[in-house]
Write a protein that holds these residues in place. Structure first.
Motif, PDB file in Angstrom:
ATOM      1  N   TYR A 127       0.868  -1.191   0.153  1.00 22.40           N
ATOM      2  CA  TYR A 127      -0.077   0.050  -0.014  1.00 22.40           C
ATOM      3  C   TYR A 127       0.884   1.212  -0.090  1.00 22.40           C
ATOM      4  O   TYR A 127       0.634   2.107  -0.723  1.00 22.40           O
ATOM      5  CB  TYR A 127      -0.988  -0.066   1.221  1.00 22.40           C
ATOM      6  N   ASP A 128       2.042   1.341   0.958  1.00 24.85           N
ATOM      7  CA  ASP A 128       2.894   2.413   1.008  1.00 24.85           C
ATOM      8  C   ASP A 128       3.386   2.513  -0.640  1.00 24.85           C
ATOM      9  O   ASP A 128       3.682   3.726  -0.938  1.00 24.85           O
ATOM     10  CB  ASP A 128       3.884   2.127   1.997  1.00 24.85           C
ATOM     11  N   ARG A 146      -7.399  -6.757   7.451  1.00 26.30           N
ATOM     12  CA  ARG A 146      -6.740  -7.114   6.068  1.00 26.30           C
ATOM     13  C   ARG A 146      -7.714  -6.761   4.915  1.00 26.30           C
ATOM     14  O   ARG A 146      -7.250  -6.424   3.738  1.00 26.30           O
ATOM     15  CB  ARG A 146      -6.523  -8.740   6.217  1.00 26.30           C
ATOM     16  N   LEU A 147      -9.083  -7.100   5.260  1.00 24.42           N
ATOM     17  CA  LEU A 147      -9.988  -6.919   4.054  1.00 24.42           C
ATOM     18  C   LEU A 147     -10.013  -5.499   3.536  1.00 24.42           C
ATOM     19  O   LEU A 147     -10.075  -5.241   2.339  1.00 24.42           O
ATOM     20  CB  LEU A 147     -11.239  -7.559   4.514  1.00 24.42           C
ATOM     21  N   ASP A 148      -9.948  -4.656   4.520  1.00 22.72           N
ATOM     22  CA  ASP A 148     -10.244  -3.195   4.282  1.00 22.72           C
ATOM     23  C   ASP A 148      -9.096  -2.813   3.236  1.00 22.72           C
ATOM     24  O   ASP A 148      -9.013  -2.110   2.396  1.00 22.72           O
ATOM     25  CB  ASP A 148     -10.333  -2.172   5.339  1.00 22.72           C
ATOM     26  N   GLY A 154      -6.885  -2.770  -4.038  1.00 18.67           N
ATOM     27  CA  GLY A 154      -7.756  -3.173  -5.318  1.00 18.67           C
ATOM     28  C   GLY A 154      -8.156  -1.922  -6.066  1.00 18.67           C
ATOM     29  O   GLY A 154      -8.294  -1.743  -7.108  1.00 18.67           O
ATOM     30  N   LYS A 155      -8.754  -1.117  -5.037  1.00 14.37           N
ATOM     31  CA  LYS A 155      -9.272   0.296  -5.786  1.00 14.37           C
ATOM     32  C   LYS A 155      -8.070   1.037  -6.379  1.00 14.37           C
ATOM     33  O   LYS A 155      -8.597   1.593  -7.506  1.00 14.37           O
ATOM     34  CB  LYS A 155     -10.143   1.226  -4.664  1.00 14.37           C
ATOM     35  N   ILE A 156      -7.188   1.205  -5.929  1.00 16.58           N
ATOM     36  CA  ILE A 156      -5.983   1.933  -6.482  1.00 16.58           C
ATOM     37  C   ILE A 156      -5.701   1.332  -7.574  1.00 16.58           C
ATOM     38  O   ILE A 156      -5.405   2.090  -8.673  1.00 16.58           O
ATOM     39  CB  ILE A 156      -4.934   2.120  -5.462  1.00 16.58           C
ATOM     40  N   ILE A 157      -5.280   0.130  -7.840  1.00 13.75           N
ATOM     41  CA  ILE A 157      -5.053  -0.580  -8.716  1.00 13.75           C
ATOM     42  C   ILE A 157      -5.885  -0.436 -10.027  1.00 13.75           C
ATOM     43  O   ILE A 157      -5.704  -0.299 -11.161  1.00 13.75           O
ATOM     44  CB  ILE A 157      -4.637  -2.014  -8.717  1.00 13.75           C
TER      45      ILE A 157
END
Length: 167
Positions: A127-128, A146-148, A154-157
């Motif tokens: 994430y970083d 973990r899910l969050d 996933g949203k960023i990708i």
């Protein structure tokens, strides 16, 4: 089918009966588009051919072909195998739905489990790195599961792979 195993071919041994039932099941499946009489004829021709080549599937079966009762029982077995194939084919859509449902339930269970666990070091690092790569301000990852974090990554990708950048 279980009932037939007890009633058909009473004069055969347990091993002979088992071998014949297994072979006939695959033979009928292979020739399922034909009717019972054609399958029986094909089976007899095959066995005679292999017997002449001195490589029979069943050494004892050639003498049995002369008995009318054996041929009737063999026809019953073929009919039952064809019926089982038809039933299995009819149940295919329902089995497919069950598989899809089970898959969804496993996914839900995995997500529920992930929602109760803290994020991993790899997730935090990934994430970083994504935030640095796309110049995104990092959100606080404290008290996130973990899910969050998986959903955030996933949203960023998704946003950057499709070329749509949201602020």
């Amino acid at each position: 089918m279980y009932y037939l195993k007890n009633t058909l071919f009473a004069d055969l041994t347990k091993n002979q009966k088992s071998a014949l039932f297994g072979f006939m099941k695959s033979f009928v499946k292979k020739h399922s588009q034909k009717n019972s009489g054609e399958i029986l004829t094909l089976f007899i021709e095959d066995e005679m051919y292999y017997y002449e080549q001195k490589n029979p599937h069943f050494e004892w079966i050639i003498q049995e072909f002369e008995k009318e009762s054996f041929l009737k029982e063999l026809t019953k077995l073929i009919d039952e195998n064809k019926k089982q194939l038809q039933i299995k084919e009819a149940q295919k859509p329902f089995l497919q739905k069950q598989k899809e449902l089970a898959k969804q339930q496993r996914k839900k269970a995995a997500e529920f489990k992930m929602s109760k666990q803290p994020p991993t070091k790899k997730q935090l690092y990934y994430y970083d790195m994504l935030c640095k790569k796309y110049n995104i301000t990092q959100q606080s990852v404290e008290n996130l599961s973990r899910l969050d974090l998986k959903n955030m990554i996933g949203k960023i990708i998704d946003e950057h792979d499709t070329g749509i950048e949201k602020i």
